[in-house]
Design an enzyme around this catalytic site. Structure first.
Site, PDB file in Angstrom:
ATOM      1  N   ASN A   5       1.151  -1.101   0.178  1.00 13.13           N
ATOM      2  CA  ASN A   5      -0.016   0.298  -0.101  1.00 13.13           C
ATOM      3  C   ASN A   5       1.065   1.339   0.185  1.00 13.13           C
ATOM      4  O   ASN A   5       1.983   0.937   0.021  1.00 13.13           O
ATOM      5  CB  ASN A   5      -0.703   0.101   1.353  1.00 13.13           C
ATOM      6  CG  ASN A   5      -0.503   0.034   2.326  1.00 13.13           C
ATOM      7  OD1 ASN A   5       0.361   1.488   2.685  1.00 13.13           O
ATOM      8  ND2 ASN A   5      -0.489  -0.979   3.673  1.00 13.13           N
ATOM      9  N   ASN A  56      -7.563  -7.803   9.884  1.00 13.74           N
ATOM     10  CA  ASN A  56      -7.982  -8.250   8.918  1.00 13.74           C
ATOM     11  C   ASN A  56      -8.109  -9.538   8.801  1.00 13.74           C
ATOM     12  O   ASN A  56      -8.130 -10.276   7.806  1.00 13.74           O
ATOM     13  CB  ASN A  56      -6.652  -8.205   7.781  1.00 13.74           C
ATOM     14  CG  ASN A  56      -7.003  -6.251   8.071  1.00 13.74           C
ATOM     15  OD1 ASN A  56      -5.934  -5.613   7.893  1.00 13.74           O
ATOM     16  ND2 ASN A  56      -8.188  -5.700   6.925  1.00 13.74           N
ATOM     17  N   ARG A  84       0.843 -12.157   2.531  1.00 13.94           N
ATOM     18  CA  ARG A  84       0.145 -11.705   4.261  1.00 13.94           C
ATOM     19  C   ARG A  84      -0.745 -13.302   3.523  1.00 13.94           C
ATOM     20  O   ARG A  84      -1.728 -13.171   4.584  1.00 13.94           O
ATOM     21  CB  ARG A  84      -1.245 -10.506   3.721  1.00 13.94           C
ATOM     22  CG  ARG A  84      -0.638  -8.962   3.755  1.00 13.94           C
ATOM     23  CD  ARG A  84      -1.440  -8.213   4.886  1.00 13.94           C
ATOM     24  NE  ARG A  84      -2.220  -8.412   5.637  1.00 13.94           N
ATOM     25  CZ  ARG A  84      -2.622  -7.697   6.593  1.00 13.94           C
ATOM     26  NH1 ARG A  84      -3.476  -6.410   6.333  1.00 13.94           N
ATOM     27  NH2 ARG A  84      -2.816  -8.383   8.325  1.00 13.94           N
ATOM     28  N   ARG A 135      -9.058  -3.866  -1.851  1.00 14.02           N
ATOM     29  CA  ARG A 135      -7.789  -5.455  -1.035  1.00 14.02           C
ATOM     30  C   ARG A 135      -9.795  -6.428  -2.001  1.00 14.02           C
ATOM     31  O   ARG A 135      -9.510  -7.888  -2.284  1.00 14.02           O
ATOM     32  CB  ARG A 135      -8.298  -5.439   0.200  1.00 14.02           C
ATOM     33  CG  ARG A 135      -7.158  -4.556   0.438  1.00 14.02           C
ATOM     34  CD  ARG A 135      -5.809  -5.238  -0.369  1.00 14.02           C
ATOM     35  NE  ARG A 135      -4.108  -4.986   0.114  1.00 14.02           N
ATOM     36  CZ  ARG A 135      -3.981  -4.391   1.201  1.00 14.02           C
ATOM     37  NH1 ARG A 135      -4.318  -5.215   2.437  1.00 14.02           N
ATOM     38  NH2 ARG A 135      -2.783  -3.697   1.097  1.00 14.02           N
ATOM     39  N   HIS A 188      -8.105  -0.073   2.691  1.00 14.81           N
ATOM     40  CA  HIS A 188      -8.821  -0.543   3.656  1.00 14.81           C
ATOM     41  C   HIS A 188     -11.058   0.222   3.527  1.00 14.81           C
ATOM     42  O   HIS A 188     -10.300   1.295   4.378  1.00 14.81           O
ATOM     43  CB  HIS A 188      -9.042  -1.545   4.813  1.00 14.81           C
ATOM     44  CG  HIS A 188      -8.058  -2.338   4.708  1.00 14.81           C
ATOM     45  ND1 HIS A 188      -6.940  -2.912   5.125  1.00 14.81           N
ATOM     46  CD2 HIS A 188      -8.692  -3.559   3.506  1.00 14.81           C
ATOM     47  CE1 HIS A 188      -6.726  -3.972   4.923  1.00 14.81           C
ATOM     48  NE2 HIS A 188      -7.452  -4.122   4.236  1.00 14.81           N
ATOM     49  N   ASP A 247     -11.775   0.134   6.751  1.00 12.84           N
ATOM     50  CA  ASP A 247     -11.569   0.627   8.014  1.00 12.84           C
ATOM     51  C   ASP A 247      -9.957   2.272   8.302  1.00 12.84           C
ATOM     52  O   ASP A 247      -9.771   2.315   9.124  1.00 12.84           O
ATOM     53  CB  ASP A 247     -11.455   0.199   9.270  1.00 12.84           C
ATOM     54  CG  ASP A 247     -10.280  -1.077   8.850  1.00 12.84           C
ATOM     55  OD1 ASP A 247      -9.345  -0.659   8.034  1.00 12.84           O
ATOM     56  OD2 ASP A 247      -9.951  -1.841   9.526  1.00 12.84           O
ATOM     57  N   ALA A 259       3.382   1.019   7.820  1.00 15.05           N
ATOM     58  CA  ALA A 259       2.684   0.005   7.376  1.00 15.05           C
ATOM     59  C   ALA A 259       1.480   0.031   6.964  1.00 15.05           C
ATOM     60  O   ALA A 259       0.681  -0.590   5.906  1.00 15.05           O
ATOM     61  CB  ALA A 259       2.453  -1.479   8.292  1.00 15.05           C
ATOM     62  N   CYS A 297      -7.095  -0.968  12.906  1.00 18.32           N
ATOM     63  CA  CYS A 297      -6.435  -2.153  12.205  1.00 18.32           C
ATOM     64  C   CYS A 297      -5.818  -3.705  12.947  1.00 18.32           C
ATOM     65  O   CYS A 297      -5.864  -4.380  12.924  1.00 18.32           O
ATOM     66  CB  CYS A 297      -5.597  -1.508  11.268  1.00 18.32           C
ATOM     67  SG  CYS A 297      -6.056  -0.339  10.196  1.00 18.32           S
TER      68      CYS A 297
HETATM   69  N1  ARG Z   1       0.082  -3.236   6.066  1.00 19.61           N
HETATM   70  C1  ARG Z   1      -1.155  -3.889   5.745  1.00 19.61           C
HETATM   71  C2  ARG Z   1      -1.733  -4.343   4.951  1.00 19.61           C
HETATM   72  O1  ARG Z   1      -1.447  -3.399   3.636  1.00 19.61           O
HETATM   73  C3  ARG Z   1      -2.105  -3.357   7.358  1.00 19.61           C
HETATM   74  C4  ARG Z   1      -2.785  -3.488   7.451  1.00 19.61           C
HETATM   75  C5  ARG Z   1      -4.191  -2.663   7.840  1.00 19.61           C
HETATM   76  N2  ARG Z   1      -5.655  -3.129   8.182  1.00 19.61           N
HETATM   77  C6  ARG Z   1      -6.385  -2.615   7.912  1.00 19.61           C
HETATM   78  N3  ARG Z   1      -7.340  -3.134   8.796  1.00 19.61           N
HETATM   79  N4  ARG Z   1      -6.989  -1.477   7.461  1.00 19.61           N
HETATM   80  O2  ARG Z   1      -3.048  -5.079   3.935  1.00 19.61           O
END
Ligand code: ARG
Length: 278
Positions: free
Chosen positions: A22, A71, A90, A137, A166, A168, A254, A260
């Site tokens: 991201n 997640n 992931r 995503r 995302h 959230d 991140a 998150c």
């Molecule tokens: N580096 C992770 C990703 O890109 C961060 C996830 C953050 N999670 C969230 N629920 N927004 O997937």
């Protein structure tokens, strides 16, 4: 208000910026381990002080983003609709999430192979409705499948800004009738969906959205966010909420923040129950 919550977190032992999936991530802007650990511990302590029971997922070497437990799955009562991560980096998390959830009494359900879905990061209840972010995503077809399985109305909204990949990161239900959002993360249709279905909608400005204002953990009337969202906190106070700020900058590297780092185990719609609408 009776605020209680069960929340899953994962200690940041193996957290770091090891790949880029991201726009927030840059492997040359590494997270500082001790600072990340102390920020995570502070968040854990604050949530505990506001009525949450924190459960822990064991961290795994080589899975730096496992800390972002939002997640892992979408929790719906005793069911856990497991995530299917879009990025290969992931996907290794799925088996650990599934194992923890089934060992802890959840019925783990998986979506068909070609359906990306990133759990409570992209699917959030506000009142009776599941608001679901897609494109970056999760896929819209995954949200339709999830809605059919749990027999709830889903309103998919397209995420149009890669910084808000995302749901959230740019939308936060605060009660059955109140939510916050960053309008710039959605198209006209998406903004209209929120305006039509949520009676009280707080608009977060660009600077505070960048500070992850929308990525808040809501426990009853307490709303915990990263620092750097004073205007949002003022708006929350005006509506009777109690905002709490805690620094989470190491996780912003991140692309994540307070919400998150948590998964609500008593249901993503549990925040709504406290407001007596079910
Ligand atoms: N580096 C992770 C990703 O890109 C961060 C996830 C953050 N999670 C969230 N629920 N927004 O997937």
């Amino acid at each position: 208000m009776n605020a209680s919550a069960r929340i899953l977190m994962c200690p940041p032992e193996f957290y770091g910026i090891e790949y880029v999936i991201n726009p927030w991530m840059n492997t040359e802007r590494q997270a500082d381990q001790p600072t990340a650990a102390s920020q995570w511990n502070d968040l854990r302590r604050i949530l505990g002080e506001h009525g949450a029971t924190i459960e822990l997922l064991t961290p795994v070497a080589g899975l730096p983003d496992l800390v972002f437990t939002a997640n892992a799955a979408l929790i719906y009562r005793c069911r856990a609709i497991l995530s299917r991560f879009r990025h290969q980096q992931r996907q290794g998390e799925e088996e650990y999430d599934a194992a923890w959830l089934s060992e802890n009494g959840f019925r783990v359900e998986v979506l068909p192979e070609d359906h990306f879905f990133e759990g409570a990061g992209d699917a959030l209840f506000c009142g009776d409705t599941l608001f679901a972010g897609y494109r970056m995503r999760s896929q819209v077809s995954s949200h339709q499948l999830v809605a059919a399985r749990i027999n709830r109305r889903v309103l998919p909204v397209e995420l149009v800004d890669p910084y808000y990949y995302h749901l959230d990161t740019c939308f936060c239900p605060l009660s059955a009738e109140v939510a916050a959002y960053f309008p710039g993360a959605f198209d006209d249709y998406g903004r209209q969906v929120f305006r039509e279905h949520i009676p009280t909608l707080i608009e977060v400005d660009k600077d505070e959205a960048r500070a992850f204002a929308c990525n808040a953990v809501v426990i009853g009337s307490t709303v915990t966010t990263n620092t750097g969202c004073p205007f949002f906190h003022e708006q929350l106070r005006a509506l009777g909420f109690t905002p709490v700020a805690t620094p989470l900058g190491e996780f912003v590297k991140a692309g994540g923040s307070a919400k998150c780092l948590t998964l609500r185990l008593d249901g993503e719609d549990a925040a709504m129950w406290a407001h007596g609408d079910r």
